[in-house]
Design a protein around this motif. Structure first.
Motif, mmCIF file in Angstrom:
data_model
loop_
_atom_site.group_PDB
_atom_site.id
_atom_site.type_symbol
_atom_site.label_atom_id
_atom_site.label_comp_id
_atom_site.label_asym_id
_atom_site.label_seq_id
_atom_site.Cartn_x
_atom_site.Cartn_y
_atom_site.Cartn_z
ATOM 1 N N ASP A 1 -9.325 9.877 1.676
ATOM 2 C CA ASP A 1 -10.043 10.890 0.886
ATOM 3 C C ASP A 1 -11.546 10.646 0.894
ATOM 4 O O ASP A 1 -12.338 11.584 1.027
ATOM 5 C CB ASP A 1 -9.505 10.888 -0.546
ATOM 6 N N ALA B 1 -5.370 13.224 -4.510
ATOM 7 C CA ALA B 1 -6.789 13.016 -4.190
ATOM 8 C C ALA B 1 -7.227 13.914 -3.037
ATOM 9 O O ALA B 1 -8.314 14.498 -3.073
ATOM 10 C CB ALA B 1 -7.030 11.546 -3.842
ATOM 11 N N LEU B 2 -6.396 14.041 -2.031
ATOM 12 C CA LEU B 2 -6.761 14.868 -0.883
ATOM 13 C C LEU B 2 -6.811 16.346 -1.247
ATOM 14 O O LEU B 2 -7.543 17.122 -0.608
ATOM 15 C CB LEU B 2 -5.753 14.654 0.255
ATOM 16 N N LYS C 1 0.824 -1.215 0.000
ATOM 17 C CA LYS C 1 0.000 0.000 0.000
ATOM 18 C C LYS C 1 0.856 1.263 0.000
ATOM 19 O O LYS C 1 0.470 2.278 -0.583
ATOM 20 C CB LYS C 1 -0.922 -0.004 1.225
ATOM 21 N N ASN D 1 -1.239 9.885 -1.787
ATOM 22 C CA ASN D 1 -2.660 10.280 -1.824
ATOM 23 C C ASN D 1 -2.850 11.788 -1.793
ATOM 24 O O ASN D 1 -3.969 12.263 -1.604
ATOM 25 C CB ASN D 1 -3.390 9.669 -0.620
ATOM 26 N N GLY E 1 -5.184 5.093 1.851
ATOM 27 C CA GLY E 1 -5.850 5.310 0.571
ATOM 28 C C GLY E 1 -7.338 5.576 0.710
ATOM 29 O O GLY E 1 -7.963 6.130 -0.201
ATOM 30 N N GLN E 2 -7.953 5.179 1.815
ATOM 31 C CA GLN E 2 -9.384 5.422 2.034
ATOM 32 C C GLN E 2 -9.655 6.759 2.716
ATOM 33 O O GLN E 2 -10.793 7.103 2.986
ATOM 34 C CB GLN E 2 -9.961 4.304 2.901
#
Length: 815
Positions: free
Chosen positions: A770, A164-165, A130, A161, A767-768
């Motif tokens: 966002d 995305a954030l 990850k 990430n 990764g979750q």
């Protein structure tokens, strides 16, 4: 609204309220309500009527048109003043789309430099995938994961990430210092994740949370990301800070940096070994291990040795069960060096599993192996049978280098010895050449005035040994000639016995005690002492002890000195006093040295059974008293601390391990002083360890930081002049919980997330993050309020109306 009207109403051109597309309406801040409004209207009507009547009274012939004009001007002035009193406010509202704020706080404390073992291989592989770990340098992603510091893993996880954030949000990156510092918001907007480094010695999580909340007050905050191991050890309580976040509806998303088992590491703190040992003499070597995060785990301690820079060879291995964090664990090995030379011992710890680093799993120690030869100086006051046989026995012993000095002999007499001497040593340096002194009924006055003090320094400071054998010629005079005021004049106090003034026996008692032989009555300590081991079989050894020939003469003393070990008493029950039967053989430590008192001079009679009994007894006794000096003047014990480093508030554990059981028996009591810099020393008491009979232990709480000094001396020599003492120094440091408590504090992270409506994320779940933060761009309504009571339009209206009215009154000839 154009610029002209802005000027008339007194509105600043840059006001948000003037943006096109703005909805505006007028409000009156002081508009009367209810009865006040009715009263105001009635008052206005009355005022209009009065003004109308005023102009009628002033000029009756004035036409209605002119009167109406003047009344209108006056009413316009009053109306403008009335509007000012009502405090008009122009309210402008508009709606706009703005990006929310997302603050990230990265814990930059020292504990974030640790690596975690991630003992679950499946979980470790998942995290490595990850955070996008890739093989490098021949190491797998999991191996690199276990070597990467916590902060490095957080930066990799968040860095993957960031895009995305950052969609619809403004990102702010803080460390603990900038988060708590006012005005750091703008610099945090442009800061990069890799700019944060783990170097702070403290973790003020509460201060950081409060600082970030204050910096973003009044802004749309999507959430606050806190990447930490949960260790907060200074400043504001994080729970109070999260309560403020909950009141502002700001959720906290905590990233758990670290594994639940915490950093695991094992290191070889020290290899404890005597620096000098005798060849073919058993020695105890201890490997000291310190572990963290490995409680109840097992490891293998491997010991290797090499002699004279030769190849490494295995010397032994042990499985060891590791203990609490920071507690030192010892694995002991019994080593018998077989040849003279320079030895090196290397200890390694293996099979401990994943740990912080493998670099500290090895330690070594050097040992010099010397020939087992004790240098003995025998001084005898007369040529008694004991002296004659003892001289021969020492010359036969290959482990002894013997020199003798027979007092009161004819001139030209050749003194006995392996290296005959022509005179006695007359200073400390000459006496230091020997390891043990054997005084058989000496004439101390004939030795020289400097000898009493020399003997004390030889034993108490150099670690030499002394065997004093009483005799019938000079021993009585020796104790009677003690001069406490002279330097070294009270040197007999170093002996393990006390002979009080006035002690005597009548001639009848002497004859009575000499008519029949007596045997030695060994004490429990004597029966277990190797010096009386004439046979390896305990049953046969008891038979030998029982069959030893009896003696006739003995030298009476009052009692044994406190702290001394009594090995044998007089076998005749008549030879006793208020302290029990007369002490005939006793031993004690004096500083690092050892002294032995023998109250009879008839051990040569043991040769009647076997010459080996006599020779073996003296060989063992000489070896015991001379060993310390031969091995460098060291104490017969080693001092060990329970941890390699202590902090304030911890309990300091000290162990004193004796090299052999006889040394422990002879020094069951220790006098110790503990001194902290700037404070007077305090006594410290040792007690026998219930787990190891060869160890004495003591413990005390470390109440302040600083340098500590522990001074230990056997109780028997604690008040006997200037003796060398065993000194151990160590430091107690202030608390550093970043280092001392490095494990993940998951409980605190869970509380922060629960109270604020957030969530705790593992590194593998970043990764979750966002998706878990719903807020992006937000629509907000901006409202501006411009006060118009001081608008130029109102002032202009009042001035213009009054001016026109005055001009008309002049034209109408009313003034």
């Amino acid at each position: 609204m154009n610029r002209f009207w802005q000027y008339l109403l007194g509105i600043e051109p840059t006001s948000p309220g003037v943006v096109s597309g703005v909805d505006s309406h007028l409000e009156f801040a002081s508009l009367p309500r209810g009865l006040g409004a009715v009263t105001t209207i009635l008052g206005a009507l009355v005022l209009i009527a009065l003004i109308w009547r005023l102009y009628r009274w002033e000029r009756r012939e004035l036409s209605a048109t002119r009167r109406a004009l003047l009344v209108g001007l006056r009413m316009l002035t009053i109306a403008a003043v009335g509007v000012m009193l009502l405090e008009p406010v122009l309210v402008s509202t508009r709606r706009e789309q703005v990006r929310s704020h997302l603050a990230m706080i990265l814990d930059d404390s020292e504990s974030m430099k640790f690596s975690d073992p991630y003992t679950d291989d499946a979980k470790a592989a998942e995290i490595a995938a990850k955070v996008k770990m890739e093989s490098a340098g021949g190491k797998s992603p999991v191996a690199l994961l276990r070597e990467t510091p916590r902060l490095g893993l957080v930066q990799k996880a968040l860095g993957a990430n960031l895009d995305a954030l950052g969609r619809g949000r403004d990102l702010f990156v803080y460390d603990l210092e900038t988060a708590a510092r006012p005005g750091a918001g703008e610099s945090a907007r442009s800061r990069k994740l890799d700019d944060v480094q783990a170097k702070r010695p403290i973790s003020p999580l509460g201060d950081a949370l409060q600082g970030v909340l204050a910096a973003h007050r009044g802004q749309p905050v999507a959430g606050l990301i806190l990447a930490t191991d949960g260790r907060s050890n200074t400043g504001e309580d994080p729970i109070r800070a999260v309560q403020a976040a909950a009141r502002q509806n700001i959720p906290i998303y905590a990233i758990a940096a670290g594994a639940d088992e915490g950093p695991r590491n094992i290191r070889v703190a020290e290899v404890e070994a005597s620096p000098v040992v005798f060849v073919r003499d058993p020695m105890t070597l201890a490997v000291v291990i310190e572990a963290r995060g490995l409680r109840d785990a097992e490891a293998t301690v491997v010991l290797e040795q090499r002699a004279n820079d030769g190849p490494w060879e295995p010397a032994g291995s042990q499985r060891v069960v590791l203990g609490e964090d920071g507690i030192l664990k010892r694995s002991t090995f019994r080593i018998i060096p077989k040849a003279v030379g320079q030895y090196e011992y290397r200890a390694k710890v293996e099979d401990a599993g994943p740990e912080l680093t493998m670099d500290d799993n090895v330690a070594s120690a050097a040992v010099r192996v010397v020939r087992q030869q004790i240098r003995v100086l025998l001084i005898a006051g007369g040529p008694s049978p004991e002296v004659q046989f003892l001289r021969n026995a020492l010359m036969r012993d290959q482990h002894v280098e013997f020199a003798g000095w027979m007092q009161h002999v004819d001139p030209g007499f050749r003194q006995p010895g392996d290296r005959p001497i022509t005179r006695l040593p007359n200073n400390d340096e000459e006496l230091r050449r020997y390891d043990a002194l054997l005084l058989v009924d000496p004439d101390i006055r004939a030795m020289g005035a400097q000898w009493p003090a020399m003997i004390q320094r030889f034993i108490g400071q150099e670690g030499g040994g002394l065997i004093f054998v009483a005799g019938e010629l000079f021993s009585q005079q020796l104790f009677e000639a003690v001069d406490p005021k002279a330097p070294g004049g009270d040197w007999t106090r170093i002996l393990p016995v006390v002979r009080d003034p006035g002690l005597y026996r009548s001639e009848a008692e002497v004859r009575l005690s000499s008519q029949n032989t007596y045997s030695l009555d060994l004490t429990p300590e004597g029966r277990g002492d190797p010096v009386f081991e004439f046979n390896a079989d305990p049953i046969r050894n008891r038979a030998v002890l029982t069959s030893l020939p009896g003696m006739y003469w003995s030298f009476p003393v009052t009692r044994a000195r406190p702290g001394a070990t009594i090995l044998a008493r007089h076998g005749d029950p008549r030879m006793a006093n208020q302290n029990g039967r007369h002490v005939l053989l006793a031993s004690q430590f004096y500083g690092p040295g050892r002294t032995v008192f023998i109250g009879f001079d008839s051990t040569y009679r043991w040769r009647y059974i076997a010459e080996d009994f006599f020779d073996g007894f003296w060989a063992r006794l000489v070896d015991r008293v001379g060993r310390s000096k031969a091995l460098g003047g060291r104490f017969p014990f080693q001092v060990h601390l329970g941890k390699s480093l202590y902090r304030v508030g911890e309990r300091v554990s000290i162990g004193v391990r004796y090299s052999d059981p006889t040394a422990l028996a002879e020094a069951a009591e220790l006098t110790a002083e503990l001194e902290v810099a700037g404070q007077p020393p305090e006594p410290l008491r040792f007690e026998k360890s219930p787990d190891d009979p060869a160890v004495l232990t003591a413990a005390f709480p470390a109440q302040q930081a600083g340098a500590y000094s522990l001074r230990i001396v056997p109780a028997a020599s604690s008040d006997l002049g200037d003796v060398k003492v065993s000194t151990t120094t160590f430091r107690v440091e202030p608390p550093r919980r970043e280092i001392d408590e490095p494990a993940l504090n998951r409980t605190l992270l869970a509380d922060l997330a629960r109270m604020s409506g957030g969530r705790v994320f593992e590194l593998s779940d970043v990764g979750q993050l966002d998706e878990a933060i719903p807020m992006r761009e937000v629509t907000r309504t901006l409202e501006t309020r411009d006060e118009l009571w001081d608008a130029p339009l109102l002032y202009a209206t009042i001035i213009l109306a009054l001016t026109v009215e005055w001009v008309l009154r002049k034209l109408f000839r009313m003034v």
